[in-house]
Design a protein around this motif. Structure first.
Motif, PDB file in Angstrom:
ATOM      1  N   ALA A   1       1.805  -1.600   9.754  1.00 54.20           N
ATOM      2  CA  ALA A   1       2.347  -1.618   8.388  1.00 54.20           C
ATOM      3  C   ALA A   1       3.643  -2.439   8.336  1.00 54.20           C
ATOM      4  CB  ALA A   1       2.607  -0.188   7.911  1.00 54.20           C
TER       5      ALA A   1
ATOM      6  N   ARG B   1       2.847   7.873   3.026  1.00 52.80           N
ATOM      7  CA  ARG B   1       1.972   8.220   1.897  1.00 52.80           C
ATOM      8  C   ARG B   1       0.520   7.817   2.160  1.00 52.80           C
ATOM      9  NH1 ARG B   1       5.522   5.672  -2.989  1.00 52.80           N
ATOM     10  NH2 ARG B   1       7.248   7.141  -3.010  1.00 52.80           N
ATOM     11  N   CYS B   2       0.325   6.824   3.037  1.00 48.92           N
ATOM     12  CA  CYS B   2      -1.045   6.340   3.312  1.00 48.92           C
ATOM     13  C   CYS B   2      -1.725   7.081   4.451  1.00 48.92           C
ATOM     14  CB  CYS B   2      -1.030   4.849   3.676  1.00 48.92           C
ATOM     15  SG  CYS B   2      -0.557   3.767   2.327  1.00 48.92           S
ATOM     16  N   ARG B   3      -0.984   7.966   5.125  1.00 49.79           N
ATOM     17  CA  ARG B   3      -1.537   8.631   6.311  1.00 49.79           C
ATOM     18  C   ARG B   3      -2.797   9.415   5.961  1.00 49.79           C
ATOM     19  NH1 ARG B   3       2.370   9.844  10.782  1.00 49.79           N
ATOM     20  NH2 ARG B   3       1.472  11.890  11.048  1.00 49.79           N
TER      21      ARG B   3
ATOM     22  N   ARG C   1      -7.498   3.121   4.497  1.00 53.04           N
ATOM     23  CA  ARG C   1      -7.166   1.701   4.347  1.00 53.04           C
ATOM     24  C   ARG C   1      -7.459   0.944   5.650  1.00 53.04           C
ATOM     25  NH1 ARG C   1      -3.726   4.576   1.025  1.00 53.04           N
ATOM     26  NH2 ARG C   1      -3.195   3.634  -0.987  1.00 53.04           N
TER      27      ARG C   1
ATOM     28  N   CYS D   1       5.945   4.192   2.475  1.00 56.74           N
ATOM     29  CA  CYS D   1       4.589   3.744   2.118  1.00 56.74           C
ATOM     30  C   CYS D   1       3.605   4.211   3.184  1.00 56.74           C
ATOM     31  CB  CYS D   1       4.523   2.218   2.033  1.00 56.74           C
ATOM     32  SG  CYS D   1       5.387   1.523   0.624  1.00 56.74           S
ATOM     33  N   HIS D   2       3.991   4.005   4.427  1.00 49.25           N
ATOM     34  CA  HIS D   2       3.115   4.360   5.538  1.00 49.25           C
ATOM     35  C   HIS D   2       2.824   5.865   5.526  1.00 49.25           C
ATOM     36  CE1 HIS D   2       2.457   5.659   9.768  1.00 49.25           C
ATOM     37  NE2 HIS D   2       1.567   4.703   9.703  1.00 49.25           N
TER      38      HIS D   2
ATOM     39  N   GLY E   1      -5.513   8.242   5.070  1.00 49.00           N
ATOM     40  CA  GLY E   1      -6.353   7.527   4.103  1.00 49.00           C
ATOM     41  C   GLY E   1      -7.351   6.618   4.814  1.00 49.00           C
TER      42      GLY E   1
ATOM     43  N   MET F   1       0.856  -1.196   0.000  1.00 47.29           N
ATOM     44  CA  MET F   1       0.000   0.000   0.000  1.00 47.29           C
ATOM     45  C   MET F   1       0.892   1.247   0.000  1.00 47.29           C
ATOM     46  SD  MET F   1      -2.709  -1.055   3.008  1.00 47.29           S
ATOM     47  CE  MET F   1      -1.719  -2.207   3.944  1.00 47.29           C
ATOM     48  N   GLY F   2       0.603   2.189  -0.867  1.00 41.55           N
ATOM     49  CA  GLY F   2       1.385   3.426  -0.881  1.00 41.55           C
ATOM     50  C   GLY F   2       2.625   3.355  -1.752  1.00 41.55           C
TER      51      GLY F   2
END
Ligand code: S3P
Length: 178
Positions: free
Chosen positions: A136, A118-120, A124, A115-116, A122, A18-19
């Motif tokens: 993660a 970039r996913c903040r 998911r 990755c983490h 979000g 993810m990300g």
């Protein structure tokens, strides 16, 4: 010997955590190569009429994984297509077999911390816990070798924008096409 693509008879799959940039890179790559674009999560949403968080919440992860396999099967022999896969697609042995036997797989590699980040913020479901970085890291360590099992080609996406990555991968793919 490396697998070669037979004139886009097999779809080009993007896998990774993810990300890692699969959806953004996939869409750009499909435009550069003049191919169709599919995102497995979008297809799951269309098929089920539910959002990904709602599927996890109301039906549970196993139902989500079953839908993911259904979508993978449906599109795994679609020619002239770039497909971005959900980050957990490699978890199932059946999915890995489908990927290896029918498709050409590109692994977008990126350190878990990035990755983490970039996913903040979000939505998911698997990163919803309080300590999402630890969650993660755990998932990442369980999955890293699974990505390597299916990958025909890998690229580090840590330092580059989706546009740079897509422009870098496109000629590589062309050069691997029979
Ligand atoms: C998941 C990744 C998500 C989505 C779902 C589960 C995973 O897709 O399929 O939330 O298990 O890694 P992205 O990788 O596109 O975020």
């Amino acid at each position: 010997m490396k697998k070669r693509l037979e004139l886009y008879k097999q779809p080009v799959m993007l896998v990774g955590f993810m990300g890692s940039g699969k959806s953004a890179v996939g869409e750009l790559l499909s435009q550069i190569l003049n191919l169709n674009f599919i995102d497995t999560d979008n297809e799951i949403v269309k098929e089920s009429g539910m959002t990904i968080p709602d599927i996890f919440l109301q039906k549970g992860e196993p139902s989500f994984r079953a839908l993911e396999t259904e979508i993978l099967r449906k599109f795994s022999k679609t020619p002239f297509t770039v497909i971005s896969c959900g980050g957990g697609i490699v978890l199932s042995e059946l999915n890995r077999k489908i990927l290896r036997e029918n498709t050409f797989v590109i692994w977008l590699k990126c350190p878990v911390e990035i990755c983490h980040e970039r996913c903040r913020g979000g939505d998911r479901p698997l990163l919803k816990n309080e300590d999402s970085l630890s969650a993660a890291k755990k998932l990442y360590s369980e999955r890293e070798h699974l990505y390597s099992l299916v990958a025909d080609f890998e690229i580090n996406t840590e330092h580059s924008s989706p546009d740079e990555i897509a422009h870098w991968i496109a000629p590589e793919i062309k050069s691997m096409t029979l």
